[in-house]
Design a protein around this motif. Structure first.
Motif, PDB file in Angstrom:
ATOM      1  N   LYS A  59       6.979   2.804  -0.172  1.00  0.00           N
ATOM      2  CA  LYS A  59       7.508   1.442  -0.029  1.00  0.00           C
ATOM      3  C   LYS A  59       6.373   0.426  -0.046  1.00  0.00           C
ATOM      4  CE  LYS A  59      11.538   2.912   2.674  1.00  0.00           C
ATOM      5  NZ  LYS A  59      12.231   2.827   3.983  1.00  0.00           N
ATOM      6  N   ARG A  60       5.279   0.736   0.653  1.00  0.00           N
ATOM      7  CA  ARG A  60       4.137  -0.181   0.668  1.00  0.00           C
ATOM      8  C   ARG A  60       3.505  -0.284  -0.715  1.00  0.00           C
ATOM      9  NH1 ARG A  60       3.517   2.709   5.416  1.00  0.00           N
ATOM     10  NH2 ARG A  60       1.824   4.032   4.630  1.00  0.00           N
ATOM     11  N   LEU A  61       3.444   0.828  -1.404  1.00  0.00           N
ATOM     12  CA  LEU A  61       2.826   0.845  -2.718  1.00  0.00           C
ATOM     13  C   LEU A  61       3.634   0.030  -3.733  1.00  0.00           C
ATOM     14  CD1 LEU A  61       0.359   2.029  -4.131  1.00  0.00           C
ATOM     15  CD2 LEU A  61       1.738   4.032  -4.716  1.00  0.00           C
ATOM     16  N   ALA A  62       4.954  -0.003  -3.543  1.00  0.00           N
ATOM     17  CA  ALA A  62       5.808  -0.775  -4.448  1.00  0.00           C
ATOM     18  C   ALA A  62       5.524  -2.265  -4.351  1.00  0.00           C
ATOM     19  CB  ALA A  62       7.271  -0.503  -4.132  1.00  0.00           C
ATOM     20  N   GLU A  63       4.937  -2.683  -3.220  1.00  0.00           N
ATOM     21  CA  GLU A  63       4.587  -4.093  -3.007  1.00  0.00           C
ATOM     22  C   GLU A  63       3.075  -4.264  -2.982  1.00  0.00           C
ATOM     23  OE1 GLU A  63       6.487  -4.962   0.659  1.00  0.00           O
ATOM     24  OE2 GLU A  63       8.499  -4.956  -0.190  1.00  0.00           O
TER      25      GLU A  63
END
Length: 226
Positions: A219-223
């Motif tokens: 999830k963090r990597l997607a942002e």
């Protein structure tokens, strides 16, 4: 050893070099405080207090007084310090030298990735720069060539660099693969080109100890931002 607490300093809205450190904490089952700073704001107020004027920074506090008893910078130094302290380094003395060798090879590619900042947050610009693509692909293909051989030498390629347990080398490689995939530049690490490297990444991401961590990481990597 006196009781201590751990604090990790990094930038807000970023998940680059701090993530592998978080993974080591998670692997060991040790809690830590995450202190985040705004690059354009409050970071300037503490920059001079850090060892190298950069993040990530690890601070080890005396639990009784909150005094800082250890302060380290550089993500790879922090990873190894924590892994040794927590008993999850999972390599013997001879392999510790080999780990330093792997770190040097990882640095070869990361120096390209971080020097050309746009590889992570502006794939369009990268795709329009043949020279940049050539430098990146050359570094990535060189890493794949040699690391596939190194991985094959460990029990025929069992998903780990050393032995049968996750080490900081495995975590570092998994993160490198995940970052390049997310940025749209994972072609040199495609499964058909780098099967053993992908086996390591899968072993780390799907491990019982770290699978929940990597769900949040995705999830963090997607942002992802710097």
């Amino acid at each position: 050893m006196s009781a201590v607490t751990y604090e990790l300093l990094y930038f807000k809205n970023a998940c680059a070099r701090s993530e592998s450190i978080k993974a080591v904490f998670t692997l060991a089952g040790v809690d830590f405080k995450l202190s985040l700073y705004d690059f354009e704001g409050d970071w300037a107020s503490i920059k001079s207090e850090t060892p190298l004027g950069q993040v990530p920074v690890l601070r080890v506090h005396d639990a009784a007084t909150d005094a800082v008893v250890v302060q380290l910078s550089d993500s790879q130094a922090i990873e190894r310090f924590l892994a040794k302290r927590f008993g999850v380094l999972n390599i013997d003395a001879d392999d510790d030298v080999a780990l330093a060798q792997l770190t040097a090879r990882r640095n070869d590619l990361e120096s390209v990735l971080y020097s050309f900042w746009d590889i992570y947050f502006s794939p369009k610009e990268l795709n329009e720069s043949p020279a940049l693509i050539s430098v990146y692909n050359s570094a990535a293909e060189n890493l794949v060539l040699f690391h596939e051989k190194l991985l094959a030498a460990n029990h025929g390629g069992n998903g780990h660099y050393f032995g049968t347990k996750i080490t900081v080398a495995d975590i570092a490689l998994a993160h490198l693969v995940l970052y390049t995939r997310s940025a749209g530049h994972g072609a040199p690490f495609a499964p058909e080109k780098a099967p053993l490297i992908n086996k390591v990444a899968d072993a780390v991401v799907n491990s019982a100890e770290l699978s929940d961590f990597y769900k949040g990481f995705a999830k963090r990597l997607a942002e992802y931002k710097f």
